[in-house]
Design a protein around this motif. Sequence first.
Motif, PDB file in Angstrom:
ATOM      1  N   LEU A   7      23.017 118.015 -72.160  1.00 57.43           N
ATOM      2  CA  LEU A   7      24.294 117.720 -71.524  1.00 57.43           C
ATOM      3  C   LEU A   7      25.430 117.711 -72.542  1.00 57.43           C
ATOM      4  O   LEU A   7      26.579 118.044 -72.206  1.00 57.43           O
ATOM      5  N   SER A  36      17.322 118.307 -54.578  1.00 57.14           N
ATOM      6  CA  SER A  36      18.385 117.302 -54.741  1.00 57.14           C
ATOM      7  C   SER A  36      18.317 116.225 -53.673  1.00 57.14           C
ATOM      8  O   SER A  36      17.846 116.461 -52.551  1.00 57.14           O
ATOM      9  N   LYS A 131      30.441 116.600 -49.251  1.00 53.55           N
ATOM     10  CA  LYS A 131      30.081 115.586 -50.249  1.00 53.55           C
ATOM     11  C   LYS A 131      28.610 115.721 -50.656  1.00 53.55           C
ATOM     12  O   LYS A 131      28.265 115.539 -51.825  1.00 53.55           O
ATOM     13  N   TYR A 134      28.119 118.524 -53.108  1.00 52.11           N
ATOM     14  CA  TYR A 134      28.481 118.177 -54.485  1.00 52.11           C
ATOM     15  C   TYR A 134      27.314 117.516 -55.220  1.00 52.11           C
ATOM     16  O   TYR A 134      27.221 117.623 -56.445  1.00 52.11           O
ATOM     17  N   ILE A 135      26.459 116.824 -54.495  1.00 52.12           N
ATOM     18  CA  ILE A 135      25.255 116.278 -55.136  1.00 52.12           C
ATOM     19  C   ILE A 135      24.390 117.428 -55.633  1.00 52.12           C
ATOM     20  O   ILE A 135      23.865 117.406 -56.755  1.00 52.12           O
ATOM     21  N   LEU A 137      25.457 120.354 -56.432  1.00 48.32           N
ATOM     22  CA  LEU A 137      26.174 120.926 -57.574  1.00 48.32           C
ATOM     23  C   LEU A 137      25.822 120.186 -58.856  1.00 48.32           C
ATOM     24  O   LEU A 137      25.553 120.810 -59.896  1.00 48.32           O
ATOM     25  N   GLY A 138      25.790 118.859 -58.799  1.00 47.35           N
ATOM     26  CA  GLY A 138      25.444 118.069 -59.979  1.00 47.35           C
ATOM     27  C   GLY A 138      24.047 118.388 -60.480  1.00 47.35           C
ATOM     28  O   GLY A 138      23.817 118.533 -61.688  1.00 47.35           O
ATOM     29  N   THR A 139      23.112 118.526 -59.543  1.00 46.03           N
ATOM     30  CA  THR A 139      21.751 118.891 -59.924  1.00 46.03           C
ATOM     31  C   THR A 139      21.720 120.264 -60.581  1.00 46.03           C
ATOM     32  O   THR A 139      21.021 120.484 -61.581  1.00 46.03           O
ATOM     33  N   LEU A 141      24.077 121.772 -62.281  1.00 46.33           N
ATOM     34  CA  LEU A 141      24.644 121.693 -63.631  1.00 46.33           C
ATOM     35  C   LEU A 141      23.606 121.174 -64.625  1.00 46.33           C
ATOM     36  O   LEU A 141      23.474 121.701 -65.739  1.00 46.33           O
ATOM     37  N   ILE A 142      22.870 120.157 -64.221  1.00 43.02           N
ATOM     38  CA  ILE A 142      21.853 119.583 -65.103  1.00 43.02           C
ATOM     39  C   ILE A 142      20.696 120.561 -65.300  1.00 43.02           C
ATOM     40  O   ILE A 142      20.217 120.762 -66.418  1.00 43.02           O
ATOM     41  N   PRO A 153      31.608 124.845 -62.884  1.00 41.49           N
ATOM     42  CA  PRO A 153      31.867 124.410 -61.509  1.00 41.49           C
ATOM     43  C   PRO A 153      33.336 124.665 -61.180  1.00 41.49           C
ATOM     44  O   PRO A 153      34.211 124.484 -62.026  1.00 41.49           O
ATOM     45  N   ARG A 198      34.652 112.612 -74.467  1.00 44.06           N
ATOM     46  CA  ARG A 198      34.291 111.669 -73.414  1.00 44.06           C
ATOM     47  C   ARG A 198      34.680 110.260 -73.855  1.00 44.06           C
ATOM     48  O   ARG A 198      34.755 109.958 -75.050  1.00 44.06           O
TER      49      ARG A 198
END
Length: 209
Positions: A7, A36, A131, A134-135, A137-139, A141-142, A153, A198
Amino acid sequence: MDLIKNLQWRYAVKKYSDESVNEDKIDQIIEAINLSASSCGIQPYRLFVITNPEIRQRLGEGSFNAQIHASSHLLVFAGFNKITNDYITDYVEMMEQQRDMENGALNLLKDTLIDYFSTQTPEQNAIWSSKQAYIGLGTALIAAAELKVDSTPMEGFDPKLFDEVLGLSEKGLHASVILSLGYRDSDNDYLASVPKARLPINEFSTKII
């Protein structure tokens, strides 16, 4: 922990090389997205994986995101426009079969979901579905970072154009968010050599004991 290192490695790529991602890695990312989490567990969105250059060129018209057509693959997360009783019934029946349960064993869950979603407007259904996308999408990316596949994204696209070109409205779907996949062009991407910025963990998070 390799996940943290991966990450730290990833960023939203601005310039992609011409190298293509092999389909084995793409399939692993797709499988990760399919695994996901989703509210109520009913996966109210669908995924489109696009490599066709002409379609991607069309999808990128008017967008400042060249990554839409300049990367290896484009993923489109498309949320449901409405959560129908038929969809809930079919999905719950699939759950029963996959879990080797008797037919009707999950009727309480089915009826609860039908009662809940019948009180929602199509607009509320569409927002909720996006919504959930988007979960996914997060998966993605990881998963991409774990496979050392670069990604970007994006919300900077014309959803109506996507809906039209991909025929999403006819499928009861709408484009929610998109993700490009490929490999960074380190020589021409100004972000490739920039350290990740960050907040300090103690400023970002609060532990309440």
